[in-house]
Design a protein around this motif. Structure first.
Motif, PDB file in Angstrom:
ATOM      1  N   PRO A 193       0.822  -1.217   0.000  1.00 14.80           N
ATOM      2  CA  PRO A 193       0.000   0.000   0.000  1.00 14.80           C
ATOM      3  C   PRO A 193       0.855   1.266   0.000  1.00 14.80           C
ATOM      4  N   TRP A 194       0.185   2.401   0.230  1.00 15.69           N
ATOM      5  CA  TRP A 194       0.888   3.684   0.108  1.00 15.69           C
ATOM      6  C   TRP A 194       1.321   4.273   1.437  1.00 15.69           C
TER       7      TRP A 194
ATOM      8  N   TRP B 210       9.496  -5.403   4.687  1.00 14.16           N
ATOM      9  CA  TRP B 210       9.006  -6.537   5.488  1.00 14.16           C
ATOM     10  C   TRP B 210       8.766  -7.764   4.614  1.00 14.16           C
TER      11      TRP B 210
ATOM     12  N   PRO C  38       4.025  -1.785  -6.226  1.00 13.66           N
ATOM     13  CA  PRO C  38       3.704  -0.717  -5.270  1.00 13.66           C
ATOM     14  C   PRO C  38       2.321  -0.131  -5.540  1.00 13.66           C
TER      15      PRO C  38
ATOM     16  N   GLU D 179      -4.036  -7.285 -10.509  1.00 16.57           N
ATOM     17  CA  GLU D 179      -4.857  -8.470 -10.822  1.00 16.57           C
ATOM     18  C   GLU D 179      -4.044  -9.489 -11.631  1.00 16.57           C
TER      19      GLU D 179
ATOM     20  N   THR E  51      -0.210  -6.324   1.616  1.00 13.16           N
ATOM     21  CA  THR E  51      -0.681  -5.437   2.680  1.00 13.16           C
ATOM     22  C   THR E  51      -1.605  -4.431   2.021  1.00 13.16           C
TER      23      THR E  51
ATOM     24  N   VAL F 187      -9.441  -5.571  -1.315  1.00 11.05           N
ATOM     25  CA  VAL F 187      -8.497  -6.152  -2.288  1.00 11.05           C
ATOM     26  C   VAL F 187      -8.016  -7.523  -1.810  1.00 11.05           C
TER      27      VAL F 187
ATOM     28  N   TYR G 146      -8.350 -14.627  -6.854  1.00 15.36           N
ATOM     29  CA  TYR G 146      -7.366 -14.844  -7.934  1.00 15.36           C
ATOM     30  C   TYR G 146      -6.661 -16.183  -7.736  1.00 15.36           C
TER      31      TYR G 146
ATOM     32  N   GLY H  56      -6.584  -4.321   7.135  1.00 18.26           N
ATOM     33  CA  GLY H  56      -6.838  -3.128   7.945  1.00 18.26           C
ATOM     34  C   GLY H  56      -7.123  -3.437   9.406  1.00 18.26           C
TER      35      GLY H  56
ATOM     36  N   PHE I  37      -8.910   5.164   8.141  1.00 23.01           N
ATOM     37  CA  PHE I  37      -7.537   5.335   7.642  1.00 23.01           C
ATOM     38  C   PHE I  37      -7.241   6.821   7.459  1.00 23.01           C
TER      39      PHE I  37
ATOM     40  N   LEU J 239      -6.398  -6.326  14.590  1.00 16.42           N
ATOM     41  CA  LEU J 239      -4.986  -6.070  14.292  1.00 16.42           C
ATOM     42  C   LEU J 239      -4.239  -5.667  15.566  1.00 16.42           C
TER      43      LEU J 239
HETATM   44  P1  NAD Z   1      -5.577  -1.015  -1.215  1.00 19.83           P
HETATM   45  O1  NAD Z   1      -6.060  -2.349  -0.817  1.00 19.83           O
HETATM   46  O2  NAD Z   1      -6.504  -0.108  -1.918  1.00 19.83           O
HETATM   47  O3  NAD Z   1      -4.299  -1.154  -2.167  1.00 19.83           O
HETATM   48  C1  NAD Z   1      -3.197  -1.940  -1.784  1.00 19.83           C
HETATM   49  C2  NAD Z   1      -2.475  -2.415  -3.023  1.00 19.83           C
HETATM   50  O4  NAD Z   1      -3.338  -3.268  -3.745  1.00 19.83           O
HETATM   51  C3  NAD Z   1      -2.044  -1.301  -3.980  1.00 19.83           C
HETATM   52  O5  NAD Z   1      -0.779  -1.593  -4.496  1.00 19.83           O
HETATM   53  C4  NAD Z   1      -3.088  -1.397  -5.072  1.00 19.83           C
HETATM   54  O6  NAD Z   1      -2.629  -0.943  -6.318  1.00 19.83           O
HETATM   55  C5  NAD Z   1      -3.349  -2.882  -5.115  1.00 19.83           C
HETATM   56  N1  NAD Z   1      -4.639  -3.247  -5.720  1.00 19.83           N
HETATM   57  C6  NAD Z   1      -5.757  -2.486  -5.804  1.00 19.83           C
HETATM   58  N2  NAD Z   1      -6.730  -3.167  -6.443  1.00 19.83           N
HETATM   59  C7  NAD Z   1      -6.212  -4.376  -6.761  1.00 19.83           C
HETATM   60  C8  NAD Z   1      -6.729  -5.523  -7.430  1.00 19.83           C
HETATM   61  N3  NAD Z   1      -7.978  -5.559  -7.900  1.00 19.83           N
HETATM   62  N4  NAD Z   1      -5.914  -6.606  -7.565  1.00 19.83           N
HETATM   63  C9  NAD Z   1      -4.643  -6.594  -7.081  1.00 19.83           C
HETATM   64  N5  NAD Z   1      -4.111  -5.527  -6.478  1.00 19.83           N
HETATM   65  C10 NAD Z   1      -4.880  -4.433  -6.302  1.00 19.83           C
HETATM   66  O7  NAD Z   1      -4.988  -0.356   0.118  1.00 19.83           O
HETATM   67  P2  NAD Z   1      -4.320   1.073   0.304  1.00 19.83           P
HETATM   68  O8  NAD Z   1      -5.404   2.097   0.216  1.00 19.83           O
HETATM   69  O9  NAD Z   1      -3.130   1.214  -0.564  1.00 19.83           O
HETATM   70  O10 NAD Z   1      -3.785   0.969   1.816  1.00 19.83           O
HETATM   71  C11 NAD Z   1      -4.592   1.156   2.898  1.00 19.83           C
HETATM   72  C12 NAD Z   1      -5.017  -0.152   3.521  1.00 19.83           C
HETATM   73  O11 NAD Z   1      -3.859  -0.923   3.853  1.00 19.83           O
HETATM   74  C13 NAD Z   1      -5.746   0.048   4.828  1.00 19.83           C
HETATM   75  O12 NAD Z   1      -6.841  -0.826   4.907  1.00 19.83           O
HETATM   76  C14 NAD Z   1      -4.709  -0.309   5.880  1.00 19.83           C
HETATM   77  O13 NAD Z   1      -5.201  -0.698   7.114  1.00 19.83           O
HETATM   78  C15 NAD Z   1      -3.977  -1.414   5.195  1.00 19.83           C
HETATM   79  N6  NAD Z   1      -2.650  -1.610   5.817  1.00 19.83           N
HETATM   80  C16 NAD Z   1      -2.447  -2.736   6.576  1.00 19.83           C
HETATM   81  C17 NAD Z   1      -1.209  -2.949   7.206  1.00 19.83           C
HETATM   82  C18 NAD Z   1      -0.938  -4.186   8.029  1.00 19.83           C
HETATM   83  O14 NAD Z   1       0.224  -4.461   8.340  1.00 19.83           O
HETATM   84  N7  NAD Z   1      -1.941  -4.954   8.388  1.00 19.83           N
HETATM   85  C19 NAD Z   1      -0.190  -1.997   7.046  1.00 19.83           C
HETATM   86  C20 NAD Z   1      -0.453  -0.854   6.286  1.00 19.83           C
HETATM   87  C21 NAD Z   1      -1.685  -0.679   5.658  1.00 19.83           C
END
Ligand code: NAD
Length: 495
Positions: A164-165, A174, A190, A227, A241, A246, A253, A267, A401, A427
């Motif tokens: 994620p970002w 990690w 990324p 995807e 993560t 997703v 998949y 999350g 978030f 979490l």
């Molecule tokens: P997101 O799920 O929107 O995106 C995460 C990644 O998945 C990105 O790289 C995105 O491009 C990719 N993605 C999006 N759609 C996809 C698809 N259809 N198929 C495959 N990949 C796809 O999450 P975000 O907005 O980037 O990050 C925020 C979330 O991450 C929050 O829910 C947060 O809690 C979670 N997070 C969890 C941890 C942990 O350790 N548990 C740590 C940091 C963030």
């Protein structure tokens, strides 16, 4: 010590258009398509990246598979792999400020925190797993005397990592570091809104001597190249993560393709529970405020549900609101600010929609609750506290978030446990109490991967981070994370 002048020099630098890093080379997307990279600091386009499609993902996976089968990394001696990884950690440290500023221009985290949590923690993580390479052994089973049962640990092959970002380098490290330490090849995807520092990281690994194709970085849209990676039949393990939304897709998949193993770090809606017997309420309020507001609440373990015992509720909320009001929000590259930007316009809209729903549900806005600094063109939000929140409200159930805290009042320890565990997530959590027995009872009772007692947030790589319930499966960090990247193989030898 960070110096403003050095940061200001780095922030002025032009960022060249970015390409995909495949097989040790920079490559354009085969479609020629690109994506704009918008800085959350001021809403301006700072560069473009390649927008990878299915073909590009396939090229990256092929590169990863080819080098894996060749064995130039997977079968390199432990000492050689360790040397390369230690060199990579050294290079990350050498370029730490450059990496941190680049990442902040992309994702908006306040620079002090970004410096520690991104290159700082990534280097420590890479070094930790590098050191594990020649210290983790296979096993000999206690079999009958005439037969020997040995358990080997082998790399799984090609690892797809989607991150994620919010802390791109820390979270990617990690995954990359234990995957590489155990001899795998990696294709890293990324987030659309935080890719720049990871492209640079791949280059540093290459400079450290990692063979071509062992670490590939593909940028592009999740729904397209994410995807394609998830569906690829030659990816052995997916580590992720991100959001639960997703995460569910990744499981699909896997089911639709080669049944690859899928590990999800998702999350949270983490309860932070303050008992009236907490040793120092002012300190608890200060730490709890940072437990939600650091990085504008864009932290997976953020203590976003504050459960407070009734007899100290009013006093505690006052302390907390005072801390929230004092936090300086603004340009994340200005060392005077405590909190930086929200990552994207879309995330800011999401955060603000939670404010509307909390108001409609009847929660009481104590402070914040709005976008600020709109004149900068960037995405900023005031640290927000709601009191009078109840467990049936959207604010108490769903992950924002963002910098939004909901305070719920409780009367007894049993009620606090029941409220804490009423979430679909599991979490992190926090408990503030001066009673040792209660602290131990709470550690056992709260359903979460992490329980903090009289603190909130522990950054060390030596302990696992993972969730229960809908916060995911498997863990990042610690030696336990190695399990995800290895297969066990049993060998029987007749003696
Ligand atoms: P997101 O799920 O929107 O995106 C995460 C990644 O998945 C990105 O790289 C995105 O491009 C990719 N993605 C999006 N759609 C996809 C698809 N259809 N198929 C495959 N990949 C796809 O999450 P975000 O907005 O980037 O990050 C925020 C979330 O991450 C929050 O829910 C947060 O809690 C979670 N997070 C969890 C941890 C942990 O350790 N548990 C740590 C940091 C963030």
């Amino acid at each position: 010590m960070l110096e403003q002048q050095q940061i200001d020099v780095l922030r002025q630098q032009n960022i060249a258009p970015q390409q995909l890093f495949i097989n040790g080379e920079w490559q354009a997307a085969s479609s020629g398509q690109t994506m704009d990279i918008i800085s959350p600091i001021n809403g301006e386009v700072i560069t473009i990246t390649a927008d990878a499609g299915v073909e590009d993902v396939d090229r990256a996976v092929k590169a990863a598979r080819t080098v894996f089968e060749k064995g130039s990394w997977a079968q390199a001696s432990p000492a050689e792999r360790k040397k390369v990884m230690l060199k990579a950690a050294e290079l990350v440290e050498k370029h730490a400020l450059e990496l941190a500023v680049l990442g902040v221009r992309d994702n908006g985290t306040e620079i002090g925190m970004a410096f520690r949590a991104e290159p700082g923690s990534a280097a420590a993580t890479i070094r930790f797993y590098a050191e594990s390479i020649d210290k983790v052994y296979g096993e000999i089973a206690p079999t009958p005397n005439n037969i020997l049962g040995m358990i080997h640990r082998e790399p799984v092959g090609v690892v797809g990592a989607i991150v994620p970002w919010n802390f791109p380098m820390m979270i990617a490290a990690w995954k990359i570091a234990p995957a590489l330490a155990t001899g795998n090849s990696v294709v890293l995807k990324p987030s659309e809104t935080a890719s720049l520092s990871l492209l640079r990281l791949a280059e540093l690994f290459s400079e450290a001597g990692l063979p071509d194709g062992v670490l590939n970085v593909i940028t592009g849209q999740g729904a397209v190249c994410g995807e394609a990676l998830g569906l690829h039949n030659d990816v052995d393990v997916l580590v992720f993560t991100g959001s639960g939304f997703v995460g569910r897709k990744l499981l699909e998949y896997s089911a639709r393709s080669n049944l690859k193993r899928v590990y999800l770090e998702l999350g949270g809606k983490s309860p932070n529970i303050v008992f009236a017997d907490a040793p120092d309420l002012a300190q608890a309020a200060k730490v709890s405020a940072m437990g939600i507001f650091r990085n504008s609440g864009q932290v997976c373990v953020a203590g976003s549900r504050l459960l407070v015992e009734r007899e100290i509720h009013d006093e505690f909320v006052e302390h907390l609101a005072a801390v929230a009001r004092q936090l300086k929000v603004g340009d994340p590259l200005n060392l005077d600010n405590d909190i930086g930007a929200i990552n994207s316009a879309a995330q800011l809209d999401k955060d603000l929609s939670f404010i509307d729903s909390a108001m409609l549900d009847g929660a009481n806005l104590v402070t914040g609750g709005k976008q600020i600094l709109g004149e900068t063109g960037g995405y900023y939000m005031a640290p927000t506290v709601f009191s009078d929140v109840t467990t049936n409200m959207q604010l108490d159930k769903e992950e924002v978030f963002g910098p939004v805290l909901g305070v719920v009042v409780f009367d007894t320890e049993e009620q606090a446990v029941q409220m804490a565990n009423s979430s679909n997530y599991g979490l992190a959590s926090g408990v503030w109490t001066g009673n040792l027995s209660r602290a131990h009872r709470m550690i056992r009772a709260v359903k979460a991967g992490v329980v903090h007692v009289n603190t909130y947030g522990g950054p060390d790589v030596t302990v696992p981070l993972g969730g229960v319930k809908q916060s995911g499966n498997g863990v990042d960090k610690s030696l336990h994370a190695l399990e995800k990247y290895t297969d066990l193989k049993t060998a029987w030898i007749q003696l």
